[in-house]
Scaffold this active site. Structure first.
Site, mmCIF file in Angstrom:
data_model
loop_
_atom_site.group_PDB
_atom_site.id
_atom_site.type_symbol
_atom_site.label_atom_id
_atom_site.label_comp_id
_atom_site.label_asym_id
_atom_site.label_seq_id
_atom_site.Cartn_x
_atom_site.Cartn_y
_atom_site.Cartn_z
ATOM 1 N N PHE B 117 0.840 -1.196 0.000
ATOM 2 C CA PHE B 117 0.000 0.000 0.000
ATOM 3 C C PHE B 117 0.874 1.243 0.000
ATOM 4 O O PHE B 117 1.993 1.210 0.500
ATOM 5 C CB PHE B 117 -0.907 -0.004 1.237
ATOM 6 C CG PHE B 117 -2.309 0.429 0.939
ATOM 7 C CD1 PHE B 117 -3.208 -0.480 0.407
ATOM 8 C CD2 PHE B 117 -2.733 1.726 1.170
ATOM 9 C CE1 PHE B 117 -4.506 -0.093 0.118
ATOM 10 C CE2 PHE B 117 -4.031 2.119 0.880
ATOM 11 C CZ PHE B 117 -4.914 1.206 0.360
ATOM 12 N N GLN B 231 -6.892 15.642 4.315
ATOM 13 C CA GLN B 231 -6.282 14.885 3.223
ATOM 14 C C GLN B 231 -7.128 14.928 1.949
ATOM 15 O O GLN B 231 -8.331 14.672 1.982
ATOM 16 C CB GLN B 231 -6.109 13.426 3.650
ATOM 17 C CG GLN B 231 -5.326 12.610 2.636
ATOM 18 C CD GLN B 231 -4.929 11.257 3.204
ATOM 19 O OE1 GLN B 231 -5.770 10.430 3.529
ATOM 20 N NE2 GLN B 231 -3.640 11.039 3.346
ATOM 21 N N HIS B 233 -7.531 13.350 -1.947
ATOM 22 C CA HIS B 233 -7.163 12.250 -2.833
ATOM 23 C C HIS B 233 -7.200 12.823 -4.243
ATOM 24 O O HIS B 233 -8.147 13.512 -4.599
ATOM 25 C CB HIS B 233 -8.162 11.094 -2.678
ATOM 26 C CG HIS B 233 -7.681 9.831 -3.301
ATOM 27 N ND1 HIS B 233 -7.639 9.659 -4.666
ATOM 28 C CD2 HIS B 233 -7.193 8.686 -2.768
ATOM 29 C CE1 HIS B 233 -7.155 8.457 -4.929
ATOM 30 N NE2 HIS B 233 -6.876 7.847 -3.802
ATOM 31 N N LEU B 243 -14.270 7.558 -5.259
ATOM 32 C CA LEU B 243 -12.829 7.450 -5.377
ATOM 33 C C LEU B 243 -12.432 6.511 -6.511
ATOM 34 O O LEU B 243 -12.951 5.400 -6.611
ATOM 35 C CB LEU B 243 -12.314 6.865 -4.062
ATOM 36 C CG LEU B 243 -10.847 7.094 -3.773
ATOM 37 C CD1 LEU B 243 -10.688 8.515 -3.281
ATOM 38 C CD2 LEU B 243 -10.382 6.122 -2.717
ATOM 39 N N GLU B 246 -5.808 4.428 -6.762
ATOM 40 C CA GLU B 246 -4.470 4.562 -7.304
ATOM 41 C C GLU B 246 -4.140 3.463 -8.307
ATOM 42 O O GLU B 246 -3.349 3.660 -9.230
ATOM 43 C CB GLU B 246 -3.482 4.448 -6.139
ATOM 44 C CG GLU B 246 -2.557 5.603 -5.997
ATOM 45 C CD GLU B 246 -2.253 5.879 -4.528
ATOM 46 O OE1 GLU B 246 -2.749 6.898 -4.053
ATOM 47 O OE2 GLU B 246 -1.551 5.075 -3.895
ATOM 48 N N ARG B 286 0.261 11.511 -3.419
ATOM 49 C CA ARG B 286 -1.089 12.059 -3.518
ATOM 50 C C ARG B 286 -1.134 13.579 -3.456
ATOM 51 O O ARG B 286 -1.793 14.233 -4.258
ATOM 52 C CB ARG B 286 -1.949 11.517 -2.368
ATOM 53 C CG ARG B 286 -2.392 10.107 -2.550
ATOM 54 C CD ARG B 286 -3.282 9.696 -1.388
ATOM 55 N NE ARG B 286 -3.629 8.281 -1.500
ATOM 56 C CZ ARG B 286 -4.417 7.634 -0.645
ATOM 57 N NH1 ARG B 286 -4.915 8.270 0.394
ATOM 58 N NH2 ARG B 286 -4.706 6.372 -0.819
ATOM 59 N N HIS B 354 -10.764 13.607 1.461
ATOM 60 C CA HIS B 354 -10.857 12.191 1.790
ATOM 61 C C HIS B 354 -10.896 11.913 3.299
ATOM 62 O O HIS B 354 -11.629 11.059 3.763
ATOM 63 C CB HIS B 354 -9.669 11.471 1.163
ATOM 64 C CG HIS B 354 -9.755 9.983 1.212
ATOM 65 N ND1 HIS B 354 -10.913 9.301 0.909
ATOM 66 C CD2 HIS B 354 -8.833 9.042 1.519
ATOM 67 C CE1 HIS B 354 -10.701 8.001 1.035
ATOM 68 N NE2 HIS B 354 -9.455 7.810 1.414
ATOM 69 N N ARG B 389 -2.205 11.315 6.803
ATOM 70 C CA ARG B 389 -2.446 9.923 7.161
ATOM 71 C C ARG B 389 -1.976 8.995 6.047
ATOM 72 O O ARG B 389 -2.154 9.286 4.864
ATOM 73 C CB ARG B 389 -3.936 9.684 7.395
ATOM 74 C CG ARG B 389 -4.271 8.248 7.703
ATOM 75 C CD ARG B 389 -5.759 8.060 7.896
ATOM 76 N NE ARG B 389 -6.519 8.242 6.660
ATOM 77 C CZ ARG B 389 -6.770 7.259 5.787
ATOM 78 N NH1 ARG B 389 -6.322 6.055 6.002
ATOM 79 N NH2 ARG B 389 -7.469 7.505 4.691
#
Lengths: 141, 588, 247
Positions: B117, B231, B233, B243, B246, B286, B354, B389
């Site tokens: 991740f 945050q 995205h 969303l 990625e 990001r 996000h 985060r």
């Protein structure tokens, strides 16, 4: 007389839910529901064929005269019509039953679920083979 | 007025709330627990999390590495003792969930499978296909059903925390089904009400994420921490905010502007190649991708869509076969919810809000500075997320700190004094306020949705991806004005039965408070760190701002910001390095 | 194509109405709009008293189930474009009491669901410190489909049995019980048997199959019920043939 149950008036802080009564003709509203009801009804015709077969065996056991009488009964146009209709219902019943087998039996081989057509397929195949066999027995001269 | 009494009360029935409820039951089955939630618990937003949950389980990994990834990812604003507790307990918590039946994806030998991740240097992300949050939430919810001590108030909206004698002793809540306003008292209260993405116009967050928990705490006198860190995205669908993972870019998708040009090459993110290169171009970090979008917009090279500017994510060259094999969920989301087929069409995307790194300030056990009040999950700021985060840290966070807050609140409740009688008067006042301000108000002139839209636009222009002194100051002023206008709301709905118009008005008032706290915190942090980017102060300033901002609500309703030191244990602040050295050189 | 579209929405206010009635609204027509977007537009711009549930708008929270032209649908995944230019009829889910407008009461499901004991039951708990219960991908696959239920209630709205007999446990509750029965880690099948094997549970189902057709998550509750019928029938046969079997 009014059909629905009269709901009491609203009182403070008490939700008053509206309950719709299911229409008596609910099964006519959608083709899927109608098909389901027809399938359920088909069991009556299956039962009719069972009764007919028992009567037939009984007639055979009582000798040629009784059997001839039974055959005459079958020639009655009403009985003929009933049997034609019953035939279609029984076929419909069988098809839905075999399709059901694929849904009800979750057989796994090597961790993968056996696809439905591999379960219902042999059922249909056996049905056809047995029917053909009976037809051959009856129709050969 | 009806009053019901419990020992521990949870506001919110998402992942953190349900985990906390179970923790209380397991610790002391005699404690009476209440879960108050404005939606049925299985509707909570935990359900939408897709990717996974990080927890060290494989032999080539270590707790220290997970801690370091988290701390560096958070630009050294994380409290390191909290991070250590977090990485230490995350694997146990994830295993506990396995024991409760969570359908984690597996290896062939039956052990838990993990995946890589973003930002995690080792493979440590547990997943349940691409519906991890859904499975976690449903597992937790179904597990709570076996505990008789957990009583649920489904579809009750909490409007106020009852504070007396210096401690929180319950809430006032509306039963949506009946419109009944009632006091629910408890010896300790845990806020698990989630984040507040809905403060912004474009967000991946569900409609229920309106910062109610943050607003409740803030008004009761508990401070909010690090609210300026929000945050983004880079690739969400406009309007719906759905969303696009990625993975769509990792498989080779291009981001192009209105000329079909892969604009990321203009922002020191490498040179375009046909095949994707890790940490280059579309696979850059990001925040950098989101920032590039703003620059393109300023140059007038974005595309004007019905919901504002967008760029295009182009997957067409990947072909139907690859898209179906590798990105089926992306195709499903686009076709099912946006009516765009990525096999044949360009996907309009834009950066979307996000996650909130900030939230109600708590210690390592979920306790807020206000006695009797605890918080866990996105609503809280412990802080393990710092200024940014890491993906797949939020799901284990709600488990670890949900459990911790549950235990702490249970202990607090066991030794707390009985509920004061005087709080009933407060509850009556609150009932009167709701009736007079909303339900019986016939002189109001403002529409909730109008003020909400203006607030969202204000937040995007003033406290979006890039902020400046002037944008933030203007935003603060507009928000103050909106606060005043919101005192004069006219509801279309004066009914007592399931009044969602009333709920929307109450949510708006929480959102406005939260928005003000964000803008004020951002205004006073004159540096750039993680998700907080000030064009007038582009550098990180550890001397002055290696500190949490803590915002209190002053008597006049305005936010007042103070600072708390960051707790550093073993990892002194370093540079947050993205990508390969070669990339870094070209970026500098 | 026209740039607006008409929606006929069922309205019911318990405080003033004796029964639901339809009200028409005109909203902009957009290709990427779903029925839920149209409802939100109405609520924001035209009539704030319109009442319905929604949350995630991506088909996973299960809040926004309604009848669209008589068919149970998640309104977040039902495009206006699929109906335009004709008008669209939006009603609350069938077979449930109506609380207000498009909101139904689902307390009944929540009660029945809990009765199914939808949690992992073990004779003996293994301590967490000893690691996970092993489960191969094949074992996971055995129940995975039934674990995808989002409790959206579309299957109950499609089920004529539930409409006629409110005591019927219903598709989702049974599918979710079966989800745990089929989980290799679970040992609670016997605890669930008394509830499942009743007349108003599996034997109430006459296999209309509509629940499976309307399920937005392909859970196949009808399949779950038929499979459990087979299991229950075989168990019964076993108990008759081998009464000493003890199982």
């Amino acid at each position: 007389m009014k059909s629905s149950v009269a709901t009491p008036p609203y009182t403070l802080n008490h939700p008053r839910w509206y309950r719709k009564r299911v229409s008596t003709y609910w099964w006519l509203l959608r083709w899927e529901y109608l098909r389901f009801v027809l399938r359920e009804i088909s069991s009556v015709f299956v039962a009719w064929f069972v009764v007919l077969t028992i009567v037939q065996i009984y007639a055979v056991s009582r000798g040629p005269d009784a059997y001839a009488e039974f055959q005459d009964f079958l020639k009655n146009p009403f009985v003929l019509a009933l049997n034609v209709i019953s035939f279609f219902f029984v076929v419909f019943h069988s098809i839905t039953w075999f399709n059901l087998s694929a849904r009800a039996m979750a057989i796994r081989i090597g961790g993968k679920r056996v696809p439905g057509f591999l379960i219902s397929g042999p059922n249909f195949a056996a049905w056809l083979v047995i029917s053909a066999l009976i037809a051959w027995l009856l129709l050969r001269e | 007025m009806d009053v019901t009494t419990h020992d521990v009360l949870l506001v919110g029935g998402g992942g953190a709330g349900l985990r906390a409820a179970i923790a209380v039951s397991e610790l002391n089955p005699n404690l009476k627990i209440a879960v108050v939630s404005k939606v049925y618990p299985m509707r909570s937003h935990t359900v939408s999390a897709e990717g996974g949950a990080a927890g060290v389980i494989k032999s080539d990994d270590s707790l220290d590495e997970h801690a370091y990834d988290t701390i560096s990812g958070g630009d050294w604003l994380c409290d390191q003792d909290a991070v250590e507790a977090f990485v230490n307990e995350a694997p146990q918590e994830l295993l506990q969930l396995e024991h409760w039946g969570c359908p984690w994806s597996r290896q062939d030998d039956g052990h838990i499978a993990v995946r890589p991740f973003g930002g995690m240097k080792k493979m440590r992300t547990w997943f349940a296909a691409d519906k991890t949050g859904f499975h976690m939430l449903h597992t937790l919810f179904q597990t709570t059903m076996k505990y008789n001590s957990i009583f649920r108030y489904d579809e009750w909206f909490v409007t106020k925390l009852l504070v007396d004698d210096g401690r929180v002793q319950g809430v006032v809540a509306i039963e949506l089904m009946s419109g009944k306003i009632q006091a629910i008292t408890a010896k300790s209260v845990i806020l698990c009400a989630g984040g507040c993405g809905r403060v912004f116009p474009f967000t991946t967050n569900a409609s229920i994420k309106t910062g109610d928990g943050m607003g409740l705490a803030y008004r009761a006198g508990a401070p909010l921490k690090d609210m300026e860190f929000i945050q983004y995205h880079p690739t969400g669908l406009p309007f719906t905010g759905i969303l696009i993972t990625e993975a769509a870019r990792a498989e080779g998708g291009y981001l192009v502007n209105k000329d079909g040009y892969r604009y990321l090459q203009d922002y020191n993110l490498g040179t375009p190649t046909a095949k994707p290169v890790l940490r280059s171009m579309e696979l850059g970090p990001r925040d950098r991708l989101s920032q590039a979008f703003v620059k393109e917009q300023e140059k007038g090279r974005t595309i004007d869509g019905p919901y504002g500017p967008v760029v295009h994510l182009d997957l067409r060259h990947l072909g139907e076969k690859l898209i179906n094999a590798k990105l089926p969920f992306v195709r499903e989301l686009c076709t099912k919810y946006q009516n765009v087929d990525p096999v044949h069409e360009l996907i309009p995307v834009r950066p979307v809000i996000h996650y909130m790194m900030g939230g109600v300030s708590t210690d390592i056990n979920g306790a807020t500075p206000l006695p009797g009040l605890f918080a866990a999950g996105e609503v809280a700021c412990v802080s393990i997320n710092g200024a940014n985060r890491l993906g797949s840290n939020s799901l284990p966070e709600l488990l670890v700190f949900g459990a911790r807050a549950g235990k702490a609140a249970a202990e607090f409740a066991s030794s707390a004094k009985p509920i004061s009688n005087s709080i009933l008067a407060q509850a009556f006042d609150e009932q009167r306020r709701i009736e007079n301000q909303f339900l019986r108000n016939t002189t109001g002139r403002e529409r909730t949705s109008t003020i909400r839209e203006e607030m969202q636009q204000t937040m995007e222009t003033s406290a979006g991806i890039y902020r400046t002194e002037s944008s933030l100051a203007a935003g603060a002023k507009t928000l103050r004005h909106l606060q005043e206008r919101s005192d004069n709301l006219a509801l279309d709905d004066h009914s007592l039965t399931f009044n969602t118009d009333l709920v929307a008005a109450l949510e708006l008032s929480f959102m406005l408070d939260v928005a003000e706290s964000m803008v004020q915190s951002a205004l006073q942090r004159t540096e750039s760190r993680g998700a907080h980017q000030r064009t007038d102060f582009p550098k990180r300033n550890d001397e002055k701002f290696l500190a949490h901002s803590v915002v209190f609500r002053a008597a006049d309703g305005r936010p007042r910001v103070e600072y708390l030191p960051v707790r550093i244990t073993r990892w002194p602040p370093g540079e947050r390095v993205y990508g390969q050295p070669a990339q870094k050189a070209s970026a500098s | 194509m026209a740039d607006t579209i008409k929606l006929e929405i069922s309205r019911y206010s318990p405080e003033t109405d004796a029964a639901p009635h339809f009200q028409s609204f005109e909203v902009p027509f957009r290709r990427d709009w779903v029925v839920l977007d149209a409802l939100n537009y109405i609520k924001d711009k035209q009539d704030g008293s319109l009442t319905y549930r929604w949350s995630c708008r991506m088909g996973i929270c299960g809040s926004c189930g309604m009848l669209v032209n008589g068919e149970p649908k998640l309104t977040c995944a039902t495009f206006l474009a699929d109906y335009a230019p004709a008008s669209i009829r939006v009603e609350p889910l069938r077979n449930f009491p109506i609380v207000r407008d498009l909101v139904i009461a689902m307390n009944d499901f929540m009660r029945k669901f809990q009765k199914m004991k939808p949690w992992l039951i073990r004779k003996e708990e293994k301590p967490v410190s000893e690691g996970e219960y092993l489960q191969t991908p094949e074992q996971l696959d055995a129940y995975k489909q039934f674990s995808m239920c989002i409790n959206c209630m579309l299957c109950y709205a499609a089920c004529p049995v539930y409409g006629l007999d409110p005591l019927f446990a219903g598709p989702a509750a049974i599918a979710l019980a079966q989800r745990y029965n089929l989980d290799s880690r679970d040992q609670g099948a016997k605890d669930r048997f008394p509830v499942l094997s009743q007349h108003d549970a599996i034997w109430g189902c006459t296999f209309v199959g509509e629940c499976t057709r309307v399920c937005p998550k392909h859970v196949d509750p009808a399949g779950a019920i038929q499979q459990y019928k087979l299991t229950a029938a075989l168990d019964w046969v076993k108990s008759v043939v081998m009464p000493w079997g003890g199982k």
